[in-house]
Scaffold this motif. Structure first.
Motif, short mmCIF file in Angstrom:
data_model
loop_
_atom_site.label_atom_id
_atom_site.label_comp_id
_atom_site.label_asym_id
_atom_site.label_seq_id
_atom_site.Cartn_x
_atom_site.Cartn_y
_atom_site.Cartn_z
N LEU A 94 14.40 1.41 -2.32
CA LEU A 94 12.91 1.63 -1.70
C LEU A 94 11.98 2.86 -2.14
O LEU A 94 11.40 3.65 -1.59
CB LEU A 94 13.80 2.78 -0.06
N HIS A 95 11.72 2.16 -3.50
CA HIS A 95 10.31 2.30 -3.91
C HIS A 95 9.18 1.83 -3.49
O HIS A 95 9.68 0.33 -3.02
CB HIS A 95 10.73 2.67 -5.62
N PRO A 96 7.93 2.43 -3.60
CA PRO A 96 6.92 1.60 -3.57
C PRO A 96 7.11 0.44 -4.56
O PRO A 96 7.16 0.06 -5.35
CB PRO A 96 5.42 2.10 -3.49
N LEU A 97 6.74 -0.38 -4.04
CA LEU A 97 6.17 -2.43 -4.29
C LEU A 97 4.89 -2.43 -4.55
O LEU A 97 3.81 -3.11 -5.50
CB LEU A 97 6.96 -3.35 -3.58
N ASN A 98 3.81 -1.28 -3.59
CA ASN A 98 2.73 -1.80 -4.18
C ASN A 98 1.66 -1.19 -4.28
O ASN A 98 2.58 0.45 -4.10
CB ASN A 98 1.85 -2.74 -2.54
N GLU A 99 1.43 -1.59 -5.94
CA GLU A 99 0.76 -0.04 -6.62
C GLU A 99 0.24 1.40 -5.98
O GLU A 99 0.35 2.65 -6.13
CB GLU A 99 -0.15 -0.74 -7.49
N ALA A 100 -1.04 0.75 -5.31
CA ALA A 100 -1.98 2.55 -4.87
C ALA A 100 -1.71 2.65 -3.86
O ALA A 100 -2.55 2.85 -3.21
CB ALA A 100 -3.19 1.51 -4.68
N ASP A 101 -0.33 3.31 -3.32
CA ASP A 101 -0.44 3.80 -2.07
C ASP A 101 0.47 4.86 -2.58
O ASP A 101 0.63 6.03 -1.09
CB ASP A 101 1.26 3.21 -1.29
N ASP A 102 -0.29 5.61 -3.00
CA ASP A 102 0.60 7.36 -3.47
C ASP A 102 -0.74 8.12 -3.87
O ASP A 102 -0.45 8.95 -5.13
CB ASP A 102 1.50 7.27 -4.18
N SER A 103 -1.87 8.45 -2.93
CA SER A 103 -2.87 8.91 -3.70
C SER A 103 -3.29 10.96 -2.76
O SER A 103 -4.01 11.19 -3.35
CB SER A 103 -4.53 8.15 -3.84
N ARG A 104 -2.12 10.71 -2.58
CA ARG A 104 -2.83 11.92 -1.04
C ARG A 104 -1.68 12.87 -2.06
O ARG A 104 -1.28 12.88 -2.80
CB ARG A 104 -1.60 11.33 -0.10
N PRO A 105 -2.84 14.37 -1.55
CA PRO A 105 -1.84 15.39 -2.32
C PRO A 105 -0.35 15.76 -1.89
O PRO A 105 -0.30 15.16 -0.97
CB PRO A 105 -2.80 16.21 -1.36
#
Lengths: 160, 220
Positions: A83-94
Protein backbone atom coordinates in the motif's frame (compact mmCIF):
# COMPACT_ATOMS: atom_id res chain seq x y z
CA UNK A 1 33.46 19.75 22.44
CA UNK A 2 35.35 17.77 19.85
CA UNK A 3 34.19 17.09 16.31
CA UNK A 4 33.05 13.57 16.89
CA UNK A 5 30.79 14.62 19.68
CA UNK A 6 29.08 17.12 17.37
CA UNK A 7 27.98 14.39 14.97
CA UNK A 8 27.11 12.08 17.82
CA UNK A 9 25.06 14.87 19.36
CA UNK A 10 23.12 15.37 16.14
CA UNK A 11 22.57 11.65 15.85
CA UNK A 12 21.31 11.29 19.39
CA UNK A 13 19.12 14.35 19.18
CA UNK A 14 17.35 13.50 15.93
CA UNK A 15 17.57 9.74 15.45
CA UNK A 16 14.29 9.02 17.28
CA UNK A 17 12.13 11.25 15.10
CA UNK A 18 13.94 10.20 11.96
CA UNK A 19 13.56 6.47 12.54
CA UNK A 20 9.89 7.02 13.36
CA UNK A 21 9.31 8.76 10.04
CA UNK A 22 11.17 6.06 8.13
CA UNK A 23 9.24 3.26 9.84
CA UNK A 24 6.02 5.07 9.02
CA UNK A 25 6.79 5.48 5.35
CA UNK A 26 8.41 2.09 4.75
CA UNK A 27 7.04 -1.32 5.66
CA UNK A 28 10.39 -2.82 6.51
CA UNK A 29 12.10 -1.80 9.76
CA UNK A 30 15.55 -2.94 8.69
CA UNK A 31 15.23 -0.81 5.60
CA UNK A 32 14.07 2.12 7.71
CA UNK A 33 17.21 1.83 9.84
CA UNK A 34 19.39 1.74 6.74
CA UNK A 35 17.75 4.89 5.40
CA UNK A 36 18.46 6.87 8.57
CA UNK A 37 22.01 5.58 8.85
CA UNK A 38 22.54 6.53 5.25
CA UNK A 39 21.33 10.08 5.84
CA UNK A 40 24.02 10.51 8.49
CA UNK A 41 26.59 8.82 6.29
CA UNK A 42 25.87 11.33 3.56
CA UNK A 43 26.09 14.13 6.04
CA UNK A 44 29.50 12.81 6.92
CA UNK A 45 30.55 12.68 3.30
CA UNK A 46 28.95 16.06 2.80
CA UNK A 47 27.01 14.84 -0.18
CA UNK A 48 23.88 16.57 1.03
CA UNK A 49 23.47 20.21 0.30
CA UNK A 50 22.52 21.97 3.51
CA UNK A 51 19.84 24.35 2.43
CA UNK A 52 18.14 25.90 5.40
CA UNK A 53 18.52 27.13 8.90
CA UNK A 54 16.74 24.27 10.60
CA UNK A 55 18.73 21.12 11.09
CA UNK A 56 15.76 19.01 12.07
CA UNK A 57 13.64 20.04 9.08
CA UNK A 58 16.59 19.30 6.87
CA UNK A 59 17.24 15.86 8.33
CA UNK A 60 13.55 14.94 8.19
CA UNK A 61 13.29 15.98 4.53
CA UNK A 62 16.34 13.92 3.79
CA UNK A 63 14.69 10.88 5.41
CA UNK A 64 11.46 11.40 3.53
CA UNK A 65 13.21 11.83 0.19
CA UNK A 66 15.27 8.70 0.75
CA UNK A 67 12.17 6.71 1.67
CA UNK A 68 10.27 7.92 -1.38
CA UNK A 69 13.23 7.14 -3.60
CA UNK A 70 13.38 3.67 -2.13
CA UNK A 71 9.65 3.16 -2.77
CA UNK A 72 9.96 4.47 -6.31
CA UNK A 73 12.55 1.83 -7.05
CA UNK A 74 10.40 -1.04 -5.77
CA UNK A 75 8.55 -3.30 -8.18
CA UNK A 76 5.04 -2.03 -8.81
CA UNK A 77 3.42 -5.17 -7.37
CA UNK A 78 5.47 -4.85 -4.18
CA UNK A 79 4.50 -1.21 -3.84
CA UNK A 80 0.86 -2.11 -4.31
CA UNK A 81 0.99 -5.05 -1.91
CA UNK A 82 2.35 -2.85 0.88
CA UNK A 83 0.00 0.00 0.00
CA UNK A 84 2.67 2.50 -0.96
CA UNK A 85 1.75 5.39 -3.27
CA UNK A 86 1.60 4.40 -6.94
CA UNK A 87 1.00 7.77 -8.53
CA UNK A 88 4.13 9.81 -8.04
CA UNK A 89 3.18 13.32 -7.08
CA UNK A 90 1.03 12.74 -4.02
CA UNK A 91 3.45 13.57 -1.24
CA UNK A 92 4.45 17.19 -1.29
CA UNK A 93 2.87 18.40 1.94
CA UNK A 94 4.98 19.37 4.95
CA UNK A 95 6.06 16.37 6.99
CA UNK A 96 4.49 17.61 10.21
CA UNK A 97 1.16 18.00 8.46
CA UNK A 98 1.31 14.45 7.11
CA UNK A 99 2.19 13.00 10.53
CA UNK A 100 -0.59 14.98 12.21
CA UNK A 101 -3.09 13.59 9.74
CA UNK A 102 -1.93 10.06 10.54
CA UNK A 103 -2.48 10.67 14.26
CA UNK A 104 -5.94 11.93 13.41
CA UNK A 105 -6.71 8.77 11.45
CA UNK A 106 -5.65 6.64 14.40
CA UNK A 107 -7.85 8.64 16.75
CA UNK A 108 -10.82 8.24 14.40
CA UNK A 109 -10.33 4.50 14.08
CA UNK A 110 -10.05 4.06 17.83
CA UNK A 111 -12.88 6.40 18.74
CA UNK A 112 -15.40 6.89 15.95
CA UNK A 113 -15.65 3.72 13.92
CA UNK A 114 -18.33 1.16 14.70
CA UNK A 115 -18.19 -2.60 14.79
CA UNK A 116 -17.55 -4.76 12.88
CA UNK A 117 -15.81 -2.15 10.69
CA UNK A 118 -13.24 -1.33 13.35
CA UNK A 119 -12.29 -4.93 14.05
CA UNK A 120 -11.91 -5.56 10.35
CA UNK A 121 -9.69 -2.49 9.98
CA UNK A 122 -7.51 -3.61 12.88
CA UNK A 123 -7.19 -7.18 11.68
CA UNK A 124 -6.13 -5.95 8.26
CA UNK A 125 -3.79 -3.10 9.22
CA UNK A 126 -2.54 -4.04 12.71
CA UNK A 127 -2.41 -7.80 12.52
CA UNK A 128 -1.96 -7.83 8.76
CA UNK A 129 -4.32 -10.74 8.16
CA UNK A 130 -5.52 -11.42 4.63
CA UNK A 131 -9.15 -10.68 3.78
CA UNK A 132 -9.77 -14.41 3.54
CA UNK A 133 -8.38 -14.95 7.04
CA UNK A 134 -10.51 -12.12 8.38
CA UNK A 135 -13.62 -13.59 6.75
CA UNK A 136 -12.92 -16.97 8.32
CA UNK A 137 -12.25 -15.53 11.73
CA UNK A 138 -15.39 -13.39 11.76
CA UNK A 139 -17.45 -16.04 10.03
CA UNK A 140 -18.59 -13.85 7.15
CA UNK A 141 -18.06 -13.81 3.40
CA UNK A 142 -15.04 -12.11 1.83
CA UNK A 143 -17.51 -9.87 0.01
CA UNK A 144 -18.87 -8.68 3.36
CA UNK A 145 -15.32 -7.95 4.58
CA UNK A 146 -14.75 -5.80 1.48
CA UNK A 147 -18.02 -3.99 2.07
CA UNK A 148 -17.22 -3.15 5.71
CA UNK A 149 -13.70 -2.06 4.89
CA UNK A 150 -15.02 0.22 2.15
CA UNK A 151 -17.46 1.76 4.63
CA UNK A 152 -14.73 2.15 7.21
CA UNK A 153 -12.30 3.88 4.85
CA UNK A 154 -14.98 6.18 3.49
CA UNK A 155 -16.05 7.09 7.00
CA UNK A 156 -12.47 7.95 8.00
CA UNK A 157 -12.17 10.07 4.88
CA UNK A 158 -15.34 11.97 5.73
CA UNK A 159 -14.17 12.63 9.30
CA UNK A 160 -10.64 13.84 8.62
CA UNK B 1 -22.25 0.63 -7.81
CA UNK B 2 -19.72 0.14 -10.55
CA UNK B 3 -17.15 1.99 -8.47
CA UNK B 4 -17.82 -0.28 -5.51
CA UNK B 5 -17.28 -3.28 -7.74
CA UNK B 6 -14.04 -1.79 -8.92
CA UNK B 7 -12.89 -1.13 -5.36
CA UNK B 8 -13.74 -4.72 -4.42
CA UNK B 9 -11.66 -5.82 -7.37
CA UNK B 10 -8.82 -3.66 -6.08
CA UNK B 11 -9.09 -5.28 -2.64
CA UNK B 12 -9.08 -8.73 -4.21
CA UNK B 13 -5.95 -7.79 -6.15
CA UNK B 14 -4.22 -6.76 -2.92
CA UNK B 15 -4.56 -10.30 -1.74
CA UNK B 16 -2.76 -11.74 -4.77
CA UNK B 17 -0.88 -9.05 -6.69
CA UNK B 18 1.21 -11.73 -8.39
CA UNK B 19 -1.81 -12.92 -10.35
CA UNK B 20 -2.23 -9.62 -12.14
CA UNK B 21 -0.15 -7.67 -14.62
CA UNK B 22 1.21 -4.27 -13.64
CA UNK B 23 -1.10 -2.77 -16.24
CA UNK B 24 -4.16 -4.41 -14.70
CA UNK B 25 -3.23 -3.09 -11.27
CA UNK B 26 -2.71 0.46 -12.52
CA UNK B 27 -5.90 0.35 -14.59
CA UNK B 28 -7.89 -0.72 -11.57
CA UNK B 29 -6.39 1.87 -9.22
CA UNK B 30 -6.85 4.63 -11.78
CA UNK B 31 -10.24 3.40 -13.01
CA UNK B 32 -12.01 6.48 -11.66
CA UNK B 33 -11.37 9.34 -9.23
CA UNK B 34 -13.17 7.65 -6.38
CA UNK B 35 -11.09 4.49 -6.60
CA UNK B 36 -7.90 6.49 -6.88
CA UNK B 37 -8.92 8.46 -3.82
CA UNK B 38 -9.81 5.22 -2.03
CA UNK B 39 -6.38 3.78 -2.72
CA UNK B 40 -4.81 6.97 -1.38
CA UNK B 41 -6.84 6.55 1.80
CA UNK B 42 -5.65 2.96 2.12
CA UNK B 43 -2.09 4.25 1.81
CA UNK B 44 -2.75 6.73 4.61
CA UNK B 45 -4.39 4.08 6.76
CA UNK B 46 -1.41 1.77 6.35
CA UNK B 47 0.96 4.58 7.27
CA UNK B 48 -1.15 5.59 10.24
CA UNK B 49 -0.98 2.12 11.71
CA UNK B 50 2.73 1.72 10.98
CA UNK B 51 3.21 5.04 12.73
CA UNK B 52 1.32 3.79 15.77
CA UNK B 53 3.29 0.56 15.83
CA UNK B 54 6.52 2.48 15.52
CA UNK B 55 5.70 4.63 18.55
CA UNK B 56 5.12 1.58 20.70
CA UNK B 57 8.41 0.09 19.60
CA UNK B 58 11.46 1.13 21.61
CA UNK B 59 14.31 2.82 19.78
CA UNK B 60 17.68 1.34 20.59
CA UNK B 61 19.79 4.43 20.23
CA UNK B 62 22.99 2.86 21.59
CA UNK B 63 22.85 0.06 19.09
CA UNK B 64 22.07 2.40 16.22
CA UNK B 65 24.96 4.70 17.06
CA UNK B 66 27.30 1.80 17.57
CA UNK B 67 26.36 0.45 14.19
CA UNK B 68 26.91 3.82 12.59
CA UNK B 69 30.31 4.15 14.19
CA UNK B 70 31.37 0.71 13.05
CA UNK B 71 30.12 1.06 9.52
CA UNK B 72 31.00 4.63 8.72
CA UNK B 73 33.63 5.78 11.14
CA UNK B 74 35.89 2.83 11.90
CA UNK B 75 37.80 2.89 8.62
CA UNK B 76 37.80 6.65 8.04
CA UNK B 77 40.62 8.98 8.79
CA UNK B 78 39.09 11.04 11.50
CA UNK B 79 40.69 14.47 11.53
CA UNK B 80 39.45 15.84 8.24
CA UNK B 81 36.08 14.15 8.38
CA UNK B 82 35.28 15.66 11.70
CA UNK B 83 36.38 18.98 10.40
CA UNK B 84 33.89 18.60 7.57
CA UNK B 85 31.08 17.72 9.92
CA UNK B 86 31.98 20.65 12.12
CA UNK B 87 31.97 22.94 9.11
CA UNK B 88 28.61 21.60 8.05
CA UNK B 89 27.08 22.06 11.46
CA UNK B 90 28.55 25.51 11.77
CA UNK B 91 27.07 26.30 8.38
CA UNK B 92 23.62 25.23 9.49
CA UNK B 93 23.83 27.35 12.58
CA UNK B 94 24.87 30.39 10.63
CA UNK B 95 22.41 30.06 7.79
CA UNK B 96 19.22 31.98 7.77
CA UNK B 97 16.56 31.54 5.15
CA UNK B 98 18.54 31.65 1.96
CA UNK B 99 19.81 28.33 0.86
CA UNK B 100 23.53 28.22 1.15
CA UNK B 101 25.48 25.04 1.37
CA UNK B 102 28.70 24.36 3.13
CA UNK B 103 30.60 22.82 0.30
CA UNK B 104 32.27 26.13 -0.37
CA UNK B 105 33.49 26.35 3.19
CA UNK B 106 34.66 22.80 3.18
CA UNK B 107 36.50 23.29 -0.06
CA UNK B 108 38.31 26.18 1.42
CA UNK B 109 39.57 23.86 4.06
CA UNK B 110 40.58 21.59 1.25
CA UNK B 111 42.48 24.35 -0.49
CA UNK B 112 44.34 25.55 2.55
CA UNK B 113 45.03 22.04 3.62
CA UNK B 114 46.40 20.89 0.33
CA UNK B 115 49.58 19.38 1.64
CA UNK B 116 47.59 16.73 3.45
CA UNK B 117 45.32 16.02 0.55
CA UNK B 118 47.05 12.97 -0.76
CA UNK B 119 46.60 11.02 2.42
CA UNK B 120 43.21 12.28 3.46
CA UNK B 121 41.16 11.96 0.34
CA UNK B 122 39.23 8.96 1.63
CA UNK B 123 35.64 10.15 1.60
CA UNK B 124 36.03 13.25 -0.47
CA UNK B 125 33.93 13.46 -3.62
CA UNK B 126 36.15 13.57 -6.69
CA UNK B 127 37.71 17.01 -6.77
CA UNK B 128 40.03 18.14 -9.47
CA UNK B 129 42.94 20.47 -9.12
CA UNK B 130 41.10 23.46 -10.53
CA UNK B 131 38.20 22.79 -8.22
CA UNK B 132 40.36 22.77 -5.16
CA UNK B 133 41.91 26.10 -6.04
CA UNK B 134 38.53 27.76 -6.04
CA UNK B 135 35.04 27.03 -7.28
CA UNK B 136 33.87 28.68 -10.43
CA UNK B 137 31.00 30.92 -9.64
CA UNK B 138 27.69 30.97 -11.43
CA UNK B 139 27.24 30.08 -15.07
CA UNK B 140 28.37 26.76 -16.37
CA UNK B 141 30.98 26.57 -19.04
CA UNK B 142 29.23 25.38 -22.14
CA UNK B 143 32.36 24.33 -23.93
CA UNK B 144 32.58 21.46 -21.49
CA UNK B 145 34.03 18.10 -22.18
CA UNK B 146 32.96 14.86 -20.52
CA UNK B 147 35.58 14.51 -17.84
CA UNK B 148 35.97 18.07 -16.78
CA UNK B 149 35.60 19.45 -13.26
CA UNK B 150 32.19 19.56 -11.66
CA UNK B 151 30.23 22.76 -12.23
CA UNK B 152 29.72 24.66 -9.01
CA UNK B 153 26.58 26.73 -8.86
CA UNK B 154 27.21 29.13 -6.07
CA UNK B 155 24.15 30.87 -4.63
CA UNK B 156 22.60 30.59 -8.09
CA UNK B 157 18.89 30.90 -8.91
CA UNK B 158 17.07 27.64 -9.55
CA UNK B 159 15.95 28.98 -12.91
CA UNK B 160 19.44 29.62 -14.15
CA UNK B 161 20.70 26.35 -12.75
CA UNK B 162 17.94 24.25 -14.28
CA UNK B 163 18.21 25.97 -17.65
CA UNK B 164 21.84 24.91 -17.84
CA UNK B 165 21.24 21.41 -16.63
CA UNK B 166 18.10 20.80 -18.68
CA UNK B 167 19.78 22.01 -21.83
CA UNK B 168 22.67 19.64 -21.28
CA UNK B 169 20.37 16.63 -21.02
CA UNK B 170 18.04 17.80 -23.80
CA UNK B 171 15.11 18.60 -21.51
CA UNK B 172 12.83 21.59 -21.19
CA UNK B 173 11.89 23.22 -17.88
CA UNK B 174 8.42 24.11 -16.70
CA UNK B 175 7.84 26.09 -13.49
CA UNK B 176 4.45 25.28 -12.02
CA UNK B 177 5.62 27.08 -8.92
CA UNK B 178 6.63 30.53 -10.17
CA UNK B 179 8.18 31.52 -6.85
CA UNK B 180 10.71 28.72 -7.17
CA UNK B 181 12.44 30.46 -10.09
CA UNK B 182 14.26 32.84 -7.80
CA UNK B 183 15.17 30.46 -5.01
CA UNK B 184 18.93 30.34 -4.73
CA UNK B 185 20.94 27.25 -3.98
CA UNK B 186 24.41 25.98 -3.84
CA UNK B 187 24.80 22.88 -5.99
CA UNK B 188 27.64 20.87 -7.43
CA UNK B 189 26.85 19.34 -10.79
CA UNK B 190 28.92 16.50 -12.12
CA UNK B 191 28.26 16.38 -15.82
CA UNK B 192 29.26 12.75 -15.91
CA UNK B 193 26.26 11.88 -13.71
CA UNK B 194 23.05 10.72 -15.35
CA UNK B 195 20.03 12.98 -15.12
CA UNK B 196 18.41 10.65 -12.62
CA UNK B 197 21.34 11.01 -10.22
CA UNK B 198 21.36 14.78 -10.63
CA UNK B 199 17.63 14.96 -9.88
CA UNK B 200 18.10 12.72 -6.89
CA UNK B 201 20.74 15.09 -5.54
CA UNK B 202 18.48 18.05 -6.20
CA UNK B 203 15.64 16.34 -4.38
CA UNK B 204 17.39 17.38 -1.18
CA UNK B 205 16.60 21.02 -1.86
CA UNK B 206 14.01 22.22 0.57
CA UNK B 207 10.69 23.62 -0.62
CA UNK B 208 10.90 22.51 -4.25
CA UNK B 209 10.08 19.26 -5.97
CA UNK B 210 11.38 18.55 -9.43
CA UNK B 211 9.58 15.88 -11.40
CA UNK B 212 10.68 14.39 -14.68
CA UNK B 213 8.10 13.49 -17.28
CA UNK B 214 9.27 12.43 -20.74
CA UNK B 215 11.45 15.32 -21.82
CA UNK B 216 10.31 17.92 -19.33
CA UNK B 217 11.47 18.88 -15.86
CA UNK B 218 8.53 20.17 -13.86
CA UNK B 219 9.18 22.31 -10.79
CA UNK B 220 6.44 22.14 -8.18
Amino acid sequence: MNDKSILEGLFRQHYGKMIHLARTLLHDDAEAQDVVQDVFARLLENRYQMTGSKTEAYLMSAVRNSCLNYIRKMQLRERFKHLHPLNEADDSRPIEEVLTELDRINAIVDGQIEEPQRTIFRLRFDEELTFQEIATRLDMSVGAVYKYLRQCINRIKSLI
Amino acid sequence: METNNNIDRLLAMLEHPERYSEQEIMDTVNHDDETREFYRSLTQAARARRSQRSLSQPVDMEKAWEQFEQTHLATQKHGRLWLRVAATVLGVLMMSGIAWATVYTVRHFTATDKSKQTTENVATPPLTESDAVGPRIGVADTSATENEAPVVFDNTSLEQMLDEIAAYYGMTVEFQNEDARNLRFHFVWNKGDGLEKVLEDMSHFESVTIEQTDNRLIVQ
